[in-house]
Every structure is written in structure tokens, then in C-alpha cells.
Write a protein that holds these residues in place. Structure first.
Motif: not given
Ligand code: FES
Length: 256
Positions: A55-67, A80-84, A158-160
Motif C-alpha cells: 500500500d502507498h499513496d502520498c509517499r510524503e508521510g501524510i496519508c498513513g497508507m504505507c504500512s 517515521t513512515t515507511t515511505c520516509q 495522527c495519520i491513522g
Molecule cells: S505513503 Fe502516505 S504516509 Fe507513506
């Protein structure tokens, strides 16, 4: 960099799943973790193999998808988030184990993708405020003390992503739910539904099958947005106060 990746592969929710090992020879330390997986997937597609789903969406540490659960930690070695997360956090020749979030309330959809709709249902149960529509209100129409505004904003960060659930041995969602309750409970705009919100969101959290908090602080240690466990104490106070006032109303026969 050359890496060995042990990646969880699972065809569907009902499939048993297994770890598959890949040798990845084309990794730059400047790649993000997700870019590293993109390159792996390009190679797999070229070989007519099934790419790894994540999963991913923003790749900017905002959406919380990259779990992703990386080497036994939600989002890997950094807070940090996986995308960061970048590959310079790993060493050349390292073996990296990549798994999906592990919690019964987050069933695996495919490979590393989990269904986090349980969080959406908790939000829908009460994580909102009703506001009068109309023109944009003047700034400072509702004065809010700086300390409260800061605390509410910290909770709203919190980005959930669900790292709190993945980190917790009980798969508790209390850090997430408490952040969503706190961001409104601290502000005047959140007062109208305050009691109803705490009751409904906690009830939905329980209905989704998340565990209870036993104060291990694992959630706070892994949260990429630094959400504090003090929010859980606030949620417990909000819930208790809501339950006590519902009890008072019921015992008076529904009056005030
Ligand atoms: S892809 Fe959005 S927070 Fe990582």
C-alpha cells in the motif's frame, strides 16, 4: 547495495501465506524503502513474476497508507513512515524481513496490503464535528488557549497508519482512537458531540476486535507522528465521564 529480502507473500485473505526470499542487487542508499520495492517489482514483472503488492499513496508521510512491518518493527528502524525511510538506514549485504501489519482487525488483503477499514468505521462512529455552514468565520472569533490548541494539533497529527496496533502485543487501537477523540475534546468546536463521541468510538473499537491497552508504551515508541500515550488517559476520562452521565440520565428516566 545488495540486499536479501524475505517478503511475506499471500494470495488472498484466506491463503496461508509464506516468506519468499529475493536477492536485490540494484539498491541505492538514496532510494526510499518504497522505491526499493518499486525496482524489485519492475524486475519481477520483467521476469513474468507476480509483483509484490504493498500500500502507498502520498509517499510524503501524510496519508498513513504505507504500512509495512520491517525487521520486526512497524515502519522499520526509524520512528517515521515507511515511505520516509531510506535505504541508507540499512547496511550493504543485510537481510531485511518485510511483513504486513499483524492484527486480526486488519486482515491481509494480499501480500503486504491489509484492510484497515476498521479505522474508518471507528471514525464514522463519532470522529467528526457538526458545524454551521455559511461564510468563513473571522479569525479569533472563538479564542482558544495556545496550550489547548497545541495539544489538539498534536493529537490531530495522527495519520491513522495503524503502527500503534502493529506495535502493541494486544493489537490495541487505543492510541489511534484516543488521538481522534482528543483532537475534538480539547476544542470548543468538539463539545456538542463530546460524550456521544467517546461512547460511540470506544464501542466501535471494541466491536472491531482490537485489544486493550496494558501501558507498555510500545505504540508511543513506534508512532511516526509522535502521538503521546497521555491521549489514552484523556480518552479513558472522556469515556468514563460519558458513561456516568448516560447512567445519570437513564436513572432519572431520560430527563436532565
Ligand atoms: S505513503 Fe502516505 S504516509 Fe507513506
Amino acid at each position: 547495495m545488495k540486499l536479501t529480502l524475505k517478503i511475506w507473500r499471500q494470495k488472498s485473505k484466506d491463503d496461508k501465506g509464506f516468506f519468499k526470499t529475493y536477492v536485490h542487487n540494484h539498491v541505492s542508499p538514496d532510494m526510499s524503502f518504497l522505491e526499493m520495492l518499486d525496482v524489485l517489482n519492475t524486475e519481477l514483472i520483467k521476469k513474468n513474476e507476480e509483483p509484490v503488492h504493498f500500500d502507498h499513496d502520498c509517499r510524503e508521510g501524510i496519508c498513513g497508507m504505507c504500512s509495512l512491518y520491517i525487521n520486526g518493527k512497524p515502519h522499520g528502524p526509524l520512528q517515521t513512515t515507511t515511505c520516509q525511510l531510506h535505504m541508507r538506514s540499512f547496511s550493504d549485504g543485510e537481510t531485511i524481513t518485510i511483513e504486513p501489519w499483524r492484527a486480526s482487525a486488519f486482515p491481509v488483503v494480499k501480500d503486504l496490503v491489509v484492510d484497515r477499514a476498521a479505522f474508518d468505521r471507528i471514525q464514522q462512529a463519532g470522529g467528526y464535528v457538526n458545524v454551521n455552514t455559511g461564510g468563513v468565520p473571522d479569525a479569533n472569533v472563538i479564542p482558544i488557549a495556545k496550550k489547548l490548541a497545541d495539544e489538539a494539533m498534536d493529537a490531530a497529527a495522527c495519520i491513522g497508519c495503524g503502527a500503534c496496533v502493529a506495535a502493541c502485543k494486544n493489537a490495541s487501537a487505543m492510541l489511534f482512537v484516543s488521538a481522534k477523540i482528543s483532537q475534538f475534546a480539547l476544542l470548543p468546536q468538539g463539545q456538542v458531540e463530546r460524550k456521544e463521541r467517546a461512547e460511540k468510538m470506544v464501542a466501535q473499537m471494541d466491536a472491531e476486535g482490537f485489544g486493550s491497552c496494558t501501558n507498555t508504551y510500545a505504540c508511543e515508541a513506534e508512532c511516526p507522528k509522535g502521538i503521546k500515550i497521555t491521549n489514552i488517559a484523556r480518552m479513558n476520562r472522556e469515556y468514563l465521564s460519558a458513561m456516568l452521565s448516560s447512567y445519570k440520565i437513564e436513572s432519572k428516566g431520560g430527563g436532565d
